[in-house]
Scaffold this active site. Structure first.
Site, mmCIF file in Angstrom:
data_model
loop_
_atom_site.group_PDB
_atom_site.id
_atom_site.type_symbol
_atom_site.label_atom_id
_atom_site.label_comp_id
_atom_site.label_asym_id
_atom_site.label_seq_id
_atom_site.Cartn_x
_atom_site.Cartn_y
_atom_site.Cartn_z
ATOM 1 N N LYS A 34 -3.683 -2.035 15.513
ATOM 2 C CA LYS A 34 -3.052 -1.092 16.432
ATOM 3 C C LYS A 34 -3.928 -0.874 17.640
ATOM 4 O O LYS A 34 -5.145 -0.783 17.540
ATOM 5 C CB LYS A 34 -2.865 0.258 15.739
ATOM 6 C CG LYS A 34 -1.616 0.324 14.916
ATOM 7 C CD LYS A 34 -1.485 1.663 14.245
ATOM 8 C CE LYS A 34 -2.675 2.000 13.400
ATOM 9 N NZ LYS A 34 -2.938 1.128 12.298
ATOM 10 N N GLU B 295 0.833 -1.209 0.000
ATOM 11 C CA GLU B 295 0.000 0.000 0.000
ATOM 12 C C GLU B 295 0.868 1.258 0.000
ATOM 13 O O GLU B 295 2.073 1.197 0.257
ATOM 14 C CB GLU B 295 -0.933 0.012 1.212
ATOM 15 C CG GLU B 295 -0.204 0.067 2.547
ATOM 16 C CD GLU B 295 -1.018 0.736 3.647
ATOM 17 O OE1 GLU B 295 -1.492 1.864 3.417
ATOM 18 O OE2 GLU B 295 -1.150 0.138 4.721
HETATM 19 N N1 PSU Z 1 -1.998 1.832 10.232
HETATM 20 C C1 PSU Z 1 -0.692 2.198 10.240
HETATM 21 N N2 PSU Z 1 -0.232 2.988 9.266
HETATM 22 C C2 PSU Z 1 -1.050 3.407 8.267
HETATM 23 C C3 PSU Z 1 -2.416 2.980 8.262
HETATM 24 C C4 PSU Z 1 -2.852 2.205 9.256
HETATM 25 O O1 PSU Z 1 0.050 1.848 11.138
HETATM 26 O O2 PSU Z 1 -0.568 4.132 7.408
HETATM 27 C C5 PSU Z 1 -3.282 3.373 7.111
HETATM 28 C C6 PSU Z 1 -3.553 2.164 6.216
HETATM 29 O O3 PSU Z 1 -3.488 2.598 4.871
HETATM 30 C C7 PSU Z 1 -4.980 1.791 6.562
HETATM 31 C C8 PSU Z 1 -5.571 3.145 6.847
HETATM 32 O O4 PSU Z 1 -5.649 1.132 5.520
HETATM 33 O O5 PSU Z 1 -4.539 3.816 7.585
HETATM 34 C C9 PSU Z 1 -6.844 3.082 7.634
HETATM 35 O O6 PSU Z 1 -7.389 4.353 7.683
HETATM 36 P P1 PSU Z 1 -8.905 4.541 8.185
HETATM 37 O O7 PSU Z 1 -8.856 4.165 9.644
HETATM 38 O O8 PSU Z 1 -9.183 6.004 7.958
HETATM 39 O O9 PSU Z 1 -9.748 3.628 7.348
#
Ligand code: PSU
Ligand code: MN
Length: 308
Positions: free
Chosen positions: A165, A31
């Site tokens: 996380k 990603e």
């Molecule tokens: N967790 C991390 N680093 C990140 C992300 C999550 O430690 O960069 C990013 C990933 O791309 C994940 C996104 O898909 O955050 C999720 O965002 P949201 O909670 O807005 O869906």
């Protein structure tokens, strides 16, 4: 100017990925939101390059996915990767807006959900990342549940991460995955890992001890006619982990700050990651890089075991 209607999606493969597709070499998707919104420069570029190198060493080919000026790129050339790591205006793209960025000729980084969509479109079955989005703490009020969970339920890609996380509500995240029929498989451990920490205090729904067993499980799901993806949780290496109790103190402080500053929506995850980076004096970033590297290694082994 209006764009003429075109029947073709504006999608482009890097030279390396195009060759791998032609020759049947295993490919691992990566990603790009982790590059643009998940880590500061230059740590982000260092991580992106090292993860690609690890995948090549393991006998697979990396395909970092991003929308660059309206083109859906499956694999980035070295200059494109560097430019993306330096970009400050990239959109953060999920299922809701990946097509918007292509249609409007914008530049955007793909989250887990959008990367899965692009990987499936390109015939790539394995994807390595750091952490997935999930159910945020307080979701009963905010309704903040990442689109990553729904994507895992519908798109047939194996996503290798280091667990959820602890900035999220991990028990609720596991509940939603179970409800939506997403297998959660921890690699070589019985406890579901919590990203920076090996321990979450929660048992993993499933565990497997080899890349071949993970590949075989997904193949069996396909034979049964099950369409969705699979979440593989790979605990952070011991020498890089930050213990759960210690991390919890920083997380509470980061969440309090987010609330005080009224951070909402797409901005929540990047805000929390950045605050934790500062609260841990950069240690959270070193852990983050180590766990993504570890996940890349496992994802490559799974791709090799799948044989495509
Ligand atoms: N967790 C991390 N680093 C990140 C992300 C999550 O430690 O960069 C990013 C990933 O791309 C994940 C996104 O898909 O955050 C999720 O965002 P949201 O909670 O807005 O869906
Ligand atoms: Mn969200």
């Amino acid at each position: 100017m209006t764009n003429a209607a075109s029947p073709l999606l504006d999608m482009s493969y890097s030279d390396e990925v195009a060759a791998a597709k032609r020759d049947g070499v295993p490919i691992v998707a990566l990603e790009s939101t982790i590059i643009t919104h998940g880590m500061p420069y230059p740590g982000n570029l260092e991580m992106a390059r090292s993860v690609e190198a690890i995948i090549r060493e393991a006998g697979a080919v990396p395909a970092t996915i991003a929308v660059v000026d309206g083109v859906l790129n499956i694999g980035l050339e070295a200059e494109q990767l560097e430019a993306l790591a330096l970009t400050t205006h990239a959109m953060k793209l999920s299922r809701a807006d990946i097509a918007f960025a292509i249609a409007e000729r914008r530049t955007g980084a793909t989250t887990v959900a959008a990367t899965m969509i692009a990987a499936a479109r390109a015939g790539i079955k394995v994807f390595a990342t750091g952490g997935i989005g999930g159910v945020h703490r307080g979701a009963e009020e905010s309704f903040d549940i990442s689109a990553d969970l729904e994507e895992l339920a519908r798109t047939g890609v194996i996503v290798v991460c280091a667990g959820a996380k602890a900035i999220l509500d991990v028990p609720k995240t596991l509940e939603v995955l179970e409800t939506r029929g997403v297998p959660v498989v921890t690699y070589d451990a019985v406890e579901f890992p919590a990203f920076w920490s090996r321990s979450s205090g929660l048992p993993s729904p499933l565990s497997l001890n080899s890349p071949a067993a993970i590949a075989n499980f997904q193949t069996t799901r396909e034979l049964l006619g099950l369409n969705g993806g699979m979440l593989v949780a790979n605990p952070v290496p011991e020498d890089a982990e930050i213990p759960r109790q210690e991390m919890e103190i920083y997380i509470r402080r980061a969440l309090d700050n987010a609330e005080a500053e009224e951070i909402t929506g797409k901005a929540v995850t990047p805000y929390l990651l950045d605050t934790l980076f500062r609260l841990t004096d950069g240690r959270s970033l070193q852990t983050n890089i180590a766990l993504v590297e570890n996940n890349a290694r496992l994802a490559a082994a799974i791709a090799v075991a799948l044989g495509d």
